[in-house]
Write a protein that holds these residues in place. Structure first.
Motif, short mmCIF file in Angstrom:
data_model
loop_
_atom_site.label_atom_id
_atom_site.label_comp_id
_atom_site.label_asym_id
_atom_site.label_seq_id
_atom_site.Cartn_x
_atom_site.Cartn_y
_atom_site.Cartn_z
N ASN A 358 51.64 34.55 39.92
CA ASN A 358 50.67 35.58 40.27
C ASN A 358 49.40 35.46 39.44
O ASN A 358 48.29 35.65 39.94
CB ASN A 358 51.31 36.96 40.08
N ARG A 362 45.91 34.91 41.33
CA ARG A 362 44.82 35.88 41.19
C ARG A 362 43.56 35.21 40.65
O ARG A 362 42.45 35.44 41.15
CB ARG A 362 45.24 37.00 40.23
N THR A 365 42.11 32.50 43.17
CA THR A 365 41.58 33.14 44.37
C THR A 365 40.22 33.79 44.09
O THR A 365 39.28 33.71 44.90
CB THR A 365 42.56 34.20 44.90
N GLN A 366 40.09 34.41 42.91
CA GLN A 366 38.81 35.03 42.57
C GLN A 366 37.71 33.98 42.38
O GLN A 366 36.55 34.20 42.77
CB GLN A 366 38.96 35.89 41.32
N TRP A 433 37.56 41.46 38.82
CA TRP A 433 37.21 41.93 40.15
C TRP A 433 36.19 43.09 40.08
O TRP A 433 35.37 43.23 40.98
CB TRP A 433 38.47 42.38 40.89
#
Length: 520
Positions: A358, A362, A365-366, A433
């Motif tokens: 994970n 995460r 992907t960002q 994010w």
């Protein structure tokens, strides 16, 4: 030239198909071999099958096939296991190989030249299952008055003409060697067992059989084949080219590590060094006797109990790397440990899917979405960034290499997952994010910091989960020559970012596993 490192597993006795205990030893040895390669050593890693002896002959007879046919079939199953579990062996040896016959006969002749072999008649207790001789004082009584070996296997009275090895001559030399090399037998509990055994006195050892013919012929003694443990132990020499030691392989002897099960420590730390002393050959540097993989309830697995686990079925159900990680994470190396399908799923989901997988997903992907796949810049560092780098550096440069080197495999993985937790705490605290709107430059620094740390963690755990680590490092653009403990820092990041490398759409590394419907 890189320093040599020679590691071996015990060669597996293939009178049945592989079980999870065979897989555990192979996986542990593979992780050690891979670590040593990453540390810059020139590694030779040998495994294989031990195909001679009465037990093989009896199993073949019961199945109505030739012993050679049984050996070919069963050895194939063990080679398949090694290949399927991603075991990076240099040689898969079979004791039916021609060069192994030559090596076994050479060490026999060297022991004979030393005056340590003599003919006599053997009468005593023998365990077919253990392929081992036992003194009366070692036996216990089982149900119905059946005599049992120290391993709990039935023994039978055997009488036949035999050659004997003067093991009694080597009692004091062995004790002297143990004293001079305190790390020769590990862990300490095994060392203490062997010291007590040798101090209690050694009897000469029957080293040939005449009641069957499935084995290496004894030179100059028609009708005799070598006791299976003489030729089985010699496989470690065969792999170095012995007796024709005129090539590159010679530099790998003596072996750095024999990795074996705790039930065969005596053969490797009493008989084997005595044979080598007799033959005038150097002794291995270390023998490590690991524990057993037990069933869910802590009982020893056996065919009669119906609780033997098929490692390939487990690998198919849960993934090779999940199985590898569980065995090395949850079983303290050197001790017994229990297995269950539920435990594999729970560990893989908690550590690999939820924590590391994970984290990688995460972060990547960002970068893919917010930076168009281009690696973000490091725009200055804050205390939190430097603290995370220090934590990861201490883990991958110090704690994990030290644990791998000490064969503390569960401690290595424990150090690793704690560093993963530190990265997850950092990403949650920094919330890149949210920074995308409030401070894009700070977002880039956070993502770059995580990128470097994730790559370092992937390199460090690669000995345990090699296929998954390689997939992640490939996706991250990390060159193969940077995947070592000597090149594990973040100095590669700026050149990689400047090269124009772009991340592709990230793919989850570890899909979550469903709880098993029933025990595998």
């Amino acid at each position: 030239m890189a320093d040599p490192f020679y590691i071996t597993t015990a060669i597996n006795y293939p009178n049945g198909r592989p079980h999870i205990g065979h897989a555990y030893e192979a996986i542990a040895a593979d992780a050690i071999a891979r670590f040593q390669r990453q540390a810059g050593r020139d590694v030779r890693f040998q495994t294989g099958t031990d195909e001679h002896g009465l037990k093989m002959a009896q199993t073949a007879r019961d199945r109505g096939i030739s012993t050679r046919a049984l050996a070919d079939e069963m050895s194939g199953h063990f080679r398949e296991m090694a290949d399927r579990l991603n075991i990076s062996y240099n040689r898969f040896i079979r004791t039916t190989d021609a060069d192994h016959y030559a090596a076994s006969q050479a060490i026999w002749q060297a022991m004979a030249a030393a005056g340590d072999l003599y003919p006599a008649r053997y009468e005593g207790w023998y365990s077919v299952r253990d392929e081992a001789f036992y003194d009366e004082k070692e036996l216990t009584e089982g149900e119905g008055g059946v005599k049992l070996s120290p391993q709990g296997t039935p023994v039978e009275w055997t009488a036949e003409e035999s050659w004997f090895f003067r093991l009694s001559r080597y009692q004091q030399p062995l004790l002297d060697f143990y004293a001079a090399h305190p790390d020769f037998i590990r862990p300490e509990s095994r060392r203490n067992e062997i010291l007590r055994f040798v101090e209690g006195g050694l009897s000469d050892l029957s080293v040939s059989r005449t009641s069957f013919d499935w084995g290496v012929p004894v030179p100059g003694a028609p009708g005799h084949v070598m006791y299976v443990w003489v030729d089985a132990l010699t496989n470690y020499l065969t792999g170095t080219g012995y007796p024709g030691w005129d090539g590159e392989a010679k530099r790998f002897w003596p072996a750095d590590l024999h990795l074996i099960g705790k039930d065969i420590v005596r053969f490797h730390t009493v008989y084997w060094p005595a044979f080598l002393m007799s033959a005038g050959l150097p002794l291995p540097r270390q023998v490590f006797g690991h524990g057993f993989v037990l069933a869910r309830d802590g009982s020893k697995m056996s065919k009669s109990a119906g609780n033997v686990a098929d490692p390939l079925a487990l690998a198919d159900a849960y993934g090779v790397d999940a199985l590898r990680y569980f065995l090395l994470r949850d079983i303290s190396f050197g001790q017994d440990g229990s297995y269950s399908a539920e435990a594999i799923v729970a560990r893989a989901n908690a550590d690999l899917a939820n924590s590391f997988g994970n984290l990688a997903q995460r972060t990547l992907t960002q970068i893919f979405k917010n930076c168009d796949g281009q690696l973000p810049a490091i725009n200055g560092q804050e205390d939190a960034d430097q603290a995370l780098f220090a934590t990861i550096d201490a883990t991958v440069r110090d704690a994990m290499p030290r644990a791998y080197g000490e064969l503390a495999l569960s401690q290595a993985t424990e150090s690793w997952i704690q560093a993963v937790f530190a990265c997850n705490a950092y990403i949650d605290e920094q919330a890149p994010w949210a920074l995308r709107k409030t401070d894009p430059q700070r977002m880039e620094t956070v993502l770059a910091t995580l990128y470097i740390c994730i790559a370092q963690l992937a390199v460090a755990i690669a000995p345990v989960i090699p296929a998954s680590a390689a997939r992640l490092l490939d996706a991250m653009g990390i060159a193969p020559d940077l995947r070592s403990f000597g090149a594990i820092g973040g100095h590669w990041y700026a050149p990689l970012a400047e090269s124009g490398f772009r991340l592709a759409q990230p793919v989850p590394l570890f899909p979550r596993l469903d709880p098993p419907a029933e025990e595998a």
